[in-house]
Motif scaffolding. Structure first.
Motif, PDB file in Angstrom:
ATOM      1  N   ASP A  67      -2.684  -2.738   6.682  1.00  0.00           N
ATOM      2  CA  ASP A  67      -1.175  -2.418   6.431  1.00  0.00           C
ATOM      3  C   ASP A  67      -0.465  -3.160   5.442  1.00  0.00           C
ATOM      4  O   ASP A  67       0.693  -2.836   4.774  1.00  0.00           O
ATOM      5  CB  ASP A  67      -0.206  -2.543   7.683  1.00  0.00           C
ATOM      6  CG  ASP A  67      -0.650  -1.726   8.888  1.00  0.00           C
ATOM      7  OD1 ASP A  67      -1.251  -0.489   8.455  1.00  0.00           O
ATOM      8  OD2 ASP A  67      -0.151  -1.858  10.284  1.00  0.00           O
ATOM      9  N   ALA A  68      -1.128  -4.333   4.863  1.00  0.00           N
ATOM     10  CA  ALA A  68      -0.607  -5.137   3.920  1.00  0.00           C
ATOM     11  C   ALA A  68      -1.635  -6.091   3.557  1.00  0.00           C
ATOM     12  O   ALA A  68      -2.472  -6.486   4.166  1.00  0.00           O
ATOM     13  CB  ALA A  68       0.796  -5.823   4.076  1.00  0.00           C
ATOM     14  N   PHE A  91       0.751  -1.289  -0.072  1.00  0.00           N
ATOM     15  CA  PHE A  91      -0.036  -0.220   0.032  1.00  0.00           C
ATOM     16  C   PHE A  91       0.762   1.409  -0.150  1.00  0.00           C
ATOM     17  O   PHE A  91       0.635   2.188   0.890  1.00  0.00           O
ATOM     18  CB  PHE A  91      -0.896  -0.248   1.069  1.00  0.00           C
ATOM     19  CG  PHE A  91      -1.912  -1.011   1.071  1.00  0.00           C
ATOM     20  CD1 PHE A  91      -2.389  -1.455  -0.077  1.00  0.00           C
ATOM     21  CD2 PHE A  91      -2.267  -1.772   2.398  1.00  0.00           C
ATOM     22  CE1 PHE A  91      -3.236  -2.902   0.206  1.00  0.00           C
ATOM     23  CE2 PHE A  91      -3.266  -2.984   2.348  1.00  0.00           C
ATOM     24  CZ  PHE A  91      -3.535  -3.431   1.248  1.00  0.00           C
ATOM     25  N   ASP A  92       1.811   1.287  -0.798  1.00  0.00           N
ATOM     26  CA  ASP A  92       2.728   2.620  -1.028  1.00  0.00           C
ATOM     27  C   ASP A  92       2.505   3.343  -2.193  1.00  0.00           C
ATOM     28  O   ASP A  92       2.761   4.409  -2.412  1.00  0.00           O
ATOM     29  CB  ASP A  92       4.182   1.947  -1.070  1.00  0.00           C
ATOM     30  CG  ASP A  92       4.557   1.532   0.261  1.00  0.00           C
ATOM     31  OD1 ASP A  92       4.400   2.099   1.403  1.00  0.00           O
ATOM     32  OD2 ASP A  92       5.364   0.464   0.303  1.00  0.00           O
ATOM     33  N   GLY A  93       1.559   2.936  -3.194  1.00  0.00           N
ATOM     34  CA  GLY A  93       1.265   3.474  -4.345  1.00  0.00           C
ATOM     35  C   GLY A  93       0.124   4.015  -4.393  1.00  0.00           C
ATOM     36  O   GLY A  93      -0.564   4.349  -3.382  1.00  0.00           O
ATOM     37  N   ALA A  94      -0.334   4.353  -5.625  1.00  0.00           N
ATOM     38  CA  ALA A  94      -1.771   5.225  -5.692  1.00  0.00           C
ATOM     39  C   ALA A  94      -2.768   3.916  -5.459  1.00  0.00           C
ATOM     40  O   ALA A  94      -2.859   2.806  -5.674  1.00  0.00           O
ATOM     41  CB  ALA A  94      -1.718   5.567  -7.319  1.00  0.00           C
ATOM     42  N   ALA A  95      -4.225   4.900  -5.174  1.00  0.00           N
ATOM     43  CA  ALA A  95      -5.458   3.963  -5.122  1.00  0.00           C
ATOM     44  C   ALA A  95      -5.775   3.497  -6.496  1.00  0.00           C
ATOM     45  O   ALA A  95      -6.818   3.865  -6.703  1.00  0.00           O
ATOM     46  CB  ALA A  95      -6.311   4.743  -4.134  1.00  0.00           C
ATOM     47  N   ALA A  96      -5.149   2.848  -7.045  1.00  0.00           N
ATOM     48  CA  ALA A  96      -5.561   2.363  -8.456  1.00  0.00           C
ATOM     49  C   ALA A  96      -5.455   0.536  -8.529  1.00  0.00           C
ATOM     50  O   ALA A  96      -4.570   0.040  -7.837  1.00  0.00           O
ATOM     51  CB  ALA A  96      -4.810   2.821  -9.509  1.00  0.00           C
ATOM     52  N   GLY A  97      -6.132  -0.036  -9.503  1.00  0.00           N
ATOM     53  CA  GLY A  97      -6.066  -1.400  -9.513  1.00  0.00           C
ATOM     54  C   GLY A  97      -7.048  -2.064  -8.625  1.00  0.00           C
ATOM     55  O   GLY A  97      -6.773  -3.420  -8.639  1.00  0.00           O
ATOM     56  N   ARG A 147      -0.279   2.111   3.928  1.00  0.00           N
ATOM     57  CA  ARG A 147      -1.469   1.653   4.667  1.00  0.00           C
ATOM     58  C   ARG A 147      -2.551   2.060   3.455  1.00  0.00           C
ATOM     59  O   ARG A 147      -2.394   3.067   2.593  1.00  0.00           O
ATOM     60  CB  ARG A 147      -1.633   2.704   5.655  1.00  0.00           C
ATOM     61  CG  ARG A 147      -2.984   2.627   6.457  1.00  0.00           C
ATOM     62  CD  ARG A 147      -3.205   3.042   7.772  1.00  0.00           C
ATOM     63  NE  ARG A 147      -2.336   2.222   8.930  1.00  0.00           N
ATOM     64  CZ  ARG A 147      -2.454   2.197  10.023  1.00  0.00           C
ATOM     65  NH1 ARG A 147      -3.351   3.191  10.648  1.00  0.00           N
ATOM     66  NH2 ARG A 147      -2.034   1.260  10.786  1.00  0.00           N
ATOM     67  N   LEU A 148      -3.555   1.201   3.585  1.00  0.00           N
ATOM     68  CA  LEU A 148      -4.766   1.255   2.849  1.00  0.00           C
ATOM     69  C   LEU A 148      -5.988   1.531   4.101  1.00  0.00           C
ATOM     70  O   LEU A 148      -5.978   0.774   4.838  1.00  0.00           O
ATOM     71  CB  LEU A 148      -5.272   0.156   1.864  1.00  0.00           C
ATOM     72  CG  LEU A 148      -6.563   0.357   1.237  1.00  0.00           C
ATOM     73  CD1 LEU A 148      -6.455  -0.462  -0.071  1.00  0.00           C
ATOM     74  CD2 LEU A 148      -7.765  -0.228   1.893  1.00  0.00           C
ATOM     75  N   SER A 149      -6.826   2.611   3.807  1.00  0.00           N
ATOM     76  CA  SER A 149      -7.733   2.802   4.614  1.00  0.00           C
ATOM     77  C   SER A 149      -9.226   3.006   3.952  1.00  0.00           C
ATOM     78  O   SER A 149      -9.119   3.583   2.765  1.00  0.00           O
ATOM     79  CB  SER A 149      -7.606   4.360   5.568  1.00  0.00           C
ATOM     80  OG  SER A 149      -7.547   5.427   4.697  1.00  0.00           O
ATOM     81  N   GLY A 150     -10.177   2.619   4.439  1.00  0.00           N
ATOM     82  CA  GLY A 150     -11.506   2.816   3.936  1.00  0.00           C
ATOM     83  C   GLY A 150     -12.386   3.803   4.831  1.00  0.00           C
ATOM     84  O   GLY A 150     -12.409   3.163   6.223  1.00  0.00           O
ATOM     85  N   GLN A 151     -13.201   4.356   4.586  1.00  0.00           N
ATOM     86  CA  GLN A 151     -13.937   5.316   5.680  1.00  0.00           C
ATOM     87  C   GLN A 151     -15.351   5.638   4.924  1.00  0.00           C
ATOM     88  O   GLN A 151     -15.454   5.609   3.703  1.00  0.00           O
ATOM     89  CB  GLN A 151     -13.225   6.755   5.385  1.00  0.00           C
ATOM     90  CG  GLN A 151     -13.826   7.906   6.535  1.00  0.00           C
ATOM     91  CD  GLN A 151     -12.987   9.131   6.618  1.00  0.00           C
ATOM     92  OE1 GLN A 151     -12.112   9.452   5.558  1.00  0.00           O
ATOM     93  NE2 GLN A 151     -13.338   9.853   7.567  1.00  0.00           N
TER      94      GLN A 151
END
Length: 543
Positions: free
Chosen positions: A534-535, A358-364, A385-389
């Motif tokens: 986190d992964a 989760f270091d790149g852009a929110a794509a794919g 990190r990837l977060s959902g809100q």
């Protein structure tokens, strides 16, 4: 009279809605009363010691341990009635099991012998295995905590010593000295292996009427436990060899409950546990659920919080009939050999299908929303990190970028932060996803501290209820393993140790072509707030 008793209950009185009949007994942690419910049922009510109840943290842990105790396999638990507060003192209500303790019976009638001793060993091991499967260390297994009820031996008071560790001192150790393990007397970590030592010491008492380690005072007994061999004279084979193995000073040398049950029920009388070396770190495997494709549970069935159960839960096992569950004997599903290991072996899944830090852009990330009344969470990716809100109820499954696999797979997520709202849903999922109406996933509900498996096919649930209690913290990992298209198993890694939790049989993904349509993925579900990972990664045995 100690301050563990409730004020005003020297004679008849009330604890909540229960009419007290008499005091059954009291110990270092609290007092137990025989009481009558409004329906006329006899119940046991345990009240936390007054001086301990004065500490709000101890009260919280007492009731939290009640929730954990409720996670013990339901086939062997006594009926849990509830909990409550009487002023500052919490109490726990459970089914009353009449009968003398093993301690009382041996002192009155003498040692147990023959088939009676064998049944006692098997039934107490089965109960202890159920406790261990829930991730609980009894810490005070002793003859006084084995009640010989009318339907057979039951084990009581597990988890209480663990609850009170925060207030234990060197002069008031958690446990009963004559039955405590060496690690309980020192500074070693207390694991499931500690209970094996205490169980063996209890069996010595049952078979001989005396203790395995004796002395004129507590310090002498403690020294013997730490440095001297046990006195096993009078303990018959093959139990003697098994007891000797359990009384090893090093916990890594002790067998597990499953090892001993296999030896006791093998009929060869060899007592093979004494000839092997074991490490009792992982939980025993969970019982499988058979998916018949017919029953759909309500999709909000995980919504309610667990009602606090009883720390005074008794594990009832029939003494006259041998009832050994399949997950104790190593067999599952109609005699099939268990295929899922206790820990994940990544060498068995050499292909890395996808690994996301989760270091790149929110794509794919292809997103799927299973239900129309819950919004897709807003996804943000970056900084590891990837977060959902969501501002309201949200639930979304996301397929990880990368080629899907048609072989055996393991999908893994690393837990980040939870919303922490205390709402019914504060959950993460990991597994395989096909579209909005089709996913198989291991889920963790942070509000309930519970892990289970969901199977959704064509918009309908295709699994029986299944769950196991185990709290996860940031940095812990949750995994779902798919084996042969017919078996799914949930695992969790806490403190660097993987544990197998629940296993289900399925017949949904039996062909490589169908399995290839399902991709590694994860899900986020909450009522409001932010949930993070986190992964995420996916491995396969072959492409």
């Amino acid at each position: 009279m100690t301050d563990s008793r409730v004020v005003g209950l020297d004679g008849p009185g009330r604890i909540g809605e229960h009419q007290v009949v008499r005091l059954l007994g009291e110990g270092g942690q609290g007092a137990v009363y025989l009481a009558q419910s409004p329906a006329g049922e006899r119940v046991a009510v345990k009240v936390l010691h007054g001086r301990l109840a004065a500490d709000p943290e101890v009260r919280r842990r007492f009731l939290r341990e009640a929730e954990v105790a409720a996670s013990v396999a339901p086939f062997c638990t006594a009926r849990v009635i509830g909990t409550g507060m009487l002023g500052e003192q919490p109490y726990i209500v459970s089914e009353y099991v009449p009968g003398p303790s093993l301690d009382e019976l041996v002192k009155r009638d003498g040692p147990r012998t023959g088939g009676g001793l064998d049944r006692l060993a098997i039934s107490t091991l089965t109960a202890l295995a159920s406790i261990h499967r829930a991730g609980i260390v009894h810490r005070d297994f002793k003859p006084g905590n084995v009640i010989l009820g009318p339907e057979g031996p039951v084990v009581i008071d597990f988890g209480i010593a663990r609850t009170l560790d925060a207030v234990a001192t060197i002069s008031h150790a958690a446990g009963t000295p004559a039955y405590m393990s060496p690690e309980q007397l020192g500074d070693q970590a207390v694991t499931l292996a500690s209970d094996m030592f205490s169980w063996a010491a209890t069996m010595v008492f049952a078979a001989t009427g005396r203790r395995a380690f004796t002395g004129s005072n507590v310090p002498v007994i403690m020294y013997a436990i730490l440095h001297s061999p046990p006195d096993l004279s009078g303990v018959p084979e093959p139990l003697r060899a098994m007891v000797a193995a359990c009384l090893a000073k090093d916990p890594a040398d002790r067998p597990t409950t499953g090892d001993l049950l296999r030896d006791l029920t093998s009929g060869d009388g060899r007592g093979g546990a004494a000839e092997r070396t074991f490490v009792d770190q992982a939980l025993p495997p969970a019982a499988p659920s058979v998916l018949d494709g017919a029953t759909a549970r309500p999709r909000r069935s995980r919504g309610g919080l667990l009602v606090a159960g009883a720390v005074l839960v008794a594990l009832a096992v029939t003494a006259g009939v041998l009832l050994v569950p399949s997950w104790l004997s190593g067999n599952e599903g109609g005699g099939e050999k268990a295929t899922a290991p206790l820990v994940i072996d990544y060498k068995a899944y050499p292909t890395v299908d996808v690994a996301q830090g989760f270091d790149g852009a929110a794509a794919g990330y292809d997103g799927y929303q299973p239900y129309g009344d819950e919004a897709m969470p807003a996804i943000k990716v970056g900084g590891g990190r990837l977060s959902g809100q969501g501002q309201g109820p949200f639930f979304g499954w996301f397929a990880l970028p990368g080629a899907p696999s048609s072989g055996d797979t393991v999908s893994v997520i690393t837990v980040g932060a939870f919303a922490g709202t205390g709402e019914a849903e504060d959950s993460v999922f990991v597994g395989r996803v096909k579209d909005a109406n089709n996913y198989i996933g291991a889920w963790y509900n942070n509000t309930r501290k519970e892990i289970g498996i969901d199977v959704l096919v064509d918009g309908k649930f295709r699994h029986e209820p299944n769950s196991a209690s185990l709290p996860l913290a940031p940095g812990d990992r949750l995994a779902l393993v798919l084996s042969g298209g017919t078996t799914i198993t949930s695992y969790a890694e806490t403190g660097g140790t993987w544990r197998r939790l629940t296993t289900s049989r399925i017949d949904l993904l039996t062909t490589p072509q169908e399995r290839a349509r399902w991709r590694h993925g994860f899900g986020l579900r909450g009522m409001t707030g932010t949930i993070a990972l986190d992964a995420a990664e996916g491995h396969s045995a072959h492409g």
